[in-house]
Design a protein around this motif. Structure first.
Motif, PDB file in Angstrom:
ATOM      1  N   GLU A  44       0.816  -1.191   0.093  1.00 55.83           N
ATOM      2  CA  GLU A  44       0.033   0.074   0.144  1.00 55.83           C
ATOM      3  C   GLU A  44       0.978   1.217  -0.044  1.00 55.83           C
ATOM      4  O   GLU A  44       0.657   2.183  -0.662  1.00 55.83           O
ATOM      5  N   TYR A  45       2.110   1.267   0.600  1.00 59.23           N
ATOM      6  CA  TYR A  45       2.901   2.232   0.699  1.00 59.23           C
ATOM      7  C   TYR A  45       3.546   2.613  -0.270  1.00 59.23           C
ATOM      8  O   TYR A  45       3.749   3.719  -0.856  1.00 59.23           O
ATOM      9  N   TYR A  46       3.872   1.507  -1.108  1.00 60.77           N
ATOM     10  CA  TYR A  46       4.560   1.713  -2.444  1.00 60.77           C
ATOM     11  C   TYR A  46       3.810   2.068  -3.446  1.00 60.77           C
ATOM     12  O   TYR A  46       3.842   2.775  -4.332  1.00 60.77           O
ATOM     13  N   ASP A  47       2.191   1.620  -3.343  1.00 59.60           N
ATOM     14  CA  ASP A  47       1.352   2.222  -4.132  1.00 59.60           C
ATOM     15  C   ASP A  47       1.191   3.854  -4.035  1.00 59.60           C
ATOM     16  O   ASP A  47       0.987   4.567  -5.144  1.00 59.60           O
ATOM     17  N   PHE A  48       1.064   4.095  -2.841  1.00 56.44           N
ATOM     18  CA  PHE A  48       0.870   5.438  -2.599  1.00 56.44           C
ATOM     19  C   PHE A  48       2.031   6.629  -3.076  1.00 56.44           C
ATOM     20  O   PHE A  48       1.954   7.677  -3.849  1.00 56.44           O
ATOM     21  N   VAL A  49       3.396   6.009  -3.003  1.00 56.39           N
ATOM     22  CA  VAL A  49       4.456   6.720  -3.396  1.00 56.39           C
ATOM     23  C   VAL A  49       4.314   6.663  -4.887  1.00 56.39           C
ATOM     24  O   VAL A  49       4.915   7.727  -5.586  1.00 56.39           O
ATOM     25  N   ARG A  50       4.132   5.767  -5.677  1.00 53.41           N
ATOM     26  CA  ARG A  50       4.188   5.629  -6.972  1.00 53.41           C
ATOM     27  C   ARG A  50       2.967   6.553  -7.420  1.00 53.41           C
ATOM     28  O   ARG A  50       3.585   7.250  -8.528  1.00 53.41           O
ATOM     29  N   VAL A  51       2.114   6.774  -7.027  1.00 49.65           N
ATOM     30  CA  VAL A  51       0.942   7.728  -7.434  1.00 49.65           C
ATOM     31  C   VAL A  51       1.668   9.268  -7.112  1.00 49.65           C
ATOM     32  O   VAL A  51       1.367   9.877  -8.022  1.00 49.65           O
ATOM     33  N   LYS A  52       2.086   9.372  -6.179  1.00 51.74           N
ATOM     34  CA  LYS A  52       2.662  10.748  -5.885  1.00 51.74           C
ATOM     35  C   LYS A  52       3.966  10.979  -6.900  1.00 51.74           C
ATOM     36  O   LYS A  52       3.865  12.085  -7.413  1.00 51.74           O
ATOM     37  N   ILE A  53       4.745  10.268  -7.259  1.00 49.69           N
ATOM     38  CA  ILE A  53       5.840  10.199  -8.405  1.00 49.69           C
ATOM     39  C   ILE A  53       5.129  10.527  -9.423  1.00 49.69           C
ATOM     40  O   ILE A  53       5.764  11.415 -10.410  1.00 49.69           O
ATOM     41  N   GLU A  54       4.109   9.684  -9.926  1.00 49.17           N
ATOM     42  CA  GLU A  54       3.405  10.073 -11.180  1.00 49.17           C
ATOM     43  C   GLU A  54       2.872  11.421 -11.506  1.00 49.17           C
ATOM     44  O   GLU A  54       2.949  12.139 -12.421  1.00 49.17           O
ATOM     45  N   LYS A  55       2.103  11.803 -10.171  1.00 44.80           N
ATOM     46  CA  LYS A  55       1.719  13.016 -10.146  1.00 44.80           C
ATOM     47  C   LYS A  55       2.981  14.053 -10.306  1.00 44.80           C
ATOM     48  O   LYS A  55       2.606  15.239 -11.108  1.00 44.80           O
ATOM     49  N   GLY A  56       4.035  14.030  -9.723  1.00 49.07           N
ATOM     50  CA  GLY A  56       4.815  14.875 -10.079  1.00 49.07           C
ATOM     51  C   GLY A  56       5.637  14.984 -11.459  1.00 49.07           C
ATOM     52  O   GLY A  56       5.823  16.129 -11.772  1.00 49.07           O
ATOM     53  N   GLU A  57       5.633  13.746 -11.860  1.00 54.65           N
ATOM     54  CA  GLU A  57       6.316  13.682 -13.256  1.00 54.65           C
ATOM     55  C   GLU A  57       5.398  14.275 -14.336  1.00 54.65           C
ATOM     56  O   GLU A  57       5.703  15.151 -15.135  1.00 54.65           O
ATOM     57  N   LYS A  58       3.943  14.288 -14.055  1.00 54.69           N
ATOM     58  CA  LYS A  58       3.034  14.815 -14.883  1.00 54.69           C
ATOM     59  C   LYS A  58       2.884  16.386 -14.891  1.00 54.69           C
ATOM     60  O   LYS A  58       2.440  17.128 -15.701  1.00 54.69           O
ATOM     61  N   SER A  59       3.459  16.902 -13.451  1.00 55.35           N
ATOM     62  CA  SER A  59       3.279  18.402 -13.563  1.00 55.35           C
ATOM     63  C   SER A  59       4.303  19.128 -14.208  1.00 55.35           C
ATOM     64  O   SER A  59       4.108  20.293 -14.201  1.00 55.35           O
ATOM     65  N   GLY A  60       5.345  18.288 -14.523  1.00 60.75           N
ATOM     66  CA  GLY A  60       6.217  19.062 -15.561  1.00 60.75           C
ATOM     67  C   GLY A  60       7.437  19.478 -14.488  1.00 60.75           C
ATOM     68  O   GLY A  60       7.527  19.569 -13.366  1.00 60.75           O
ATOM     69  N   PHE A  61       8.222  20.513 -15.196  1.00 51.86           N
ATOM     70  CA  PHE A  61       9.487  21.093 -14.395  1.00 51.86           C
ATOM     71  C   PHE A  61       9.281  22.274 -13.756  1.00 51.86           C
ATOM     72  O   PHE A  61       8.450  23.044 -14.528  1.00 51.86           O
ATOM     73  N   SER A  62       9.633  22.549 -12.706  1.00 50.96           N
ATOM     74  CA  SER A  62       9.480  23.941 -12.014  1.00 50.96           C
ATOM     75  C   SER A  62      10.546  24.606 -12.617  1.00 50.96           C
ATOM     76  O   SER A  62      11.785  24.675 -12.835  1.00 50.96           O
ATOM     77  N   GLN A  63      10.180  26.152 -12.499  1.00 50.96           N
ATOM     78  CA  GLN A  63      10.811  27.348 -12.957  1.00 50.96           C
ATOM     79  C   GLN A  63      11.626  28.043 -11.875  1.00 50.96           C
ATOM     80  O   GLN A  63      12.494  28.926 -11.756  1.00 50.96           O
ATOM     81  N   LYS A  64      11.333  27.236 -10.526  1.00 49.04           N
ATOM     82  CA  LYS A  64      11.660  28.081  -9.455  1.00 49.04           C
ATOM     83  C   LYS A  64      12.993  27.599  -9.086  1.00 49.04           C
ATOM     84  O   LYS A  64      13.574  26.662  -9.376  1.00 49.04           O
ATOM     85  N   THR A  65      13.891  28.535  -8.415  1.00 49.68           N
ATOM     86  CA  THR A  65      15.237  28.031  -7.865  1.00 49.68           C
ATOM     87  C   THR A  65      15.264  27.301  -6.741  1.00 49.68           C
ATOM     88  O   THR A  65      13.901  27.023  -6.254  1.00 49.68           O
ATOM     89  N   LYS A  66      16.393  26.724  -6.382  1.00 53.43           N
ATOM     90  CA  LYS A  66      16.376  25.762  -5.226  1.00 53.43           C
ATOM     91  C   LYS A  66      15.967  26.302  -3.922  1.00 53.43           C
ATOM     92  O   LYS A  66      15.087  26.011  -3.159  1.00 53.43           O
TER      93      LYS A  66
END
Length: 79
Positions: A44-66
C-alpha cells in the motif's frame, strides 16, 4: 479464519520456531499473519509513493530556484 496448509523451507521453519521460542509470536499462524500484514502495508505504501511520483512527473519541471522551492516547502510545514 480460513485454515491453510503450507510448505516451508527448512530455514524458514527454523526461523518461525525461533520466533515462537523467543516469545515474539505465540504460534506459526500468528507469525505468518503478521508477515502477510506487513507485506500488504508495504505494498500500500509503494502504491501511494508511485501515485505521488506519477503526479510529480506529470506536473512538469519547475521554473523556481532551489531557494524558492525550499522557502515554499518550509512555508507549508506546520511547526
Amino acid at each position: 479464519m480460513t485454515r491453510q496448509s503450507i510448505s516451508l523451507t527448512k530455514k524458514n521453519d527454523e526461523w518461525l520456531k525461533n520466533q515462537i521460542s523467543e516469545d515474539e509470536f505465540n504460534s506459526k499462524s500468528e507469525a505468518i499473519n503478521y508477515l502477510i500484514k506487513q507485506a500488504r502495508s508495504q505494498e500500500e505504501y509503494y502504491d501511494f509513493v508511485r501515485v505521488k511520483i506519477e503526479k510529480g512527473e506529470k506536473s512538469g519541471f519547475s521554473q523556481k530556484t532551489k531557494d524558492e522551492l525550499l522557502d515554499e516547502i518550509k512555508g507549508n510545514l506546520k511547526l
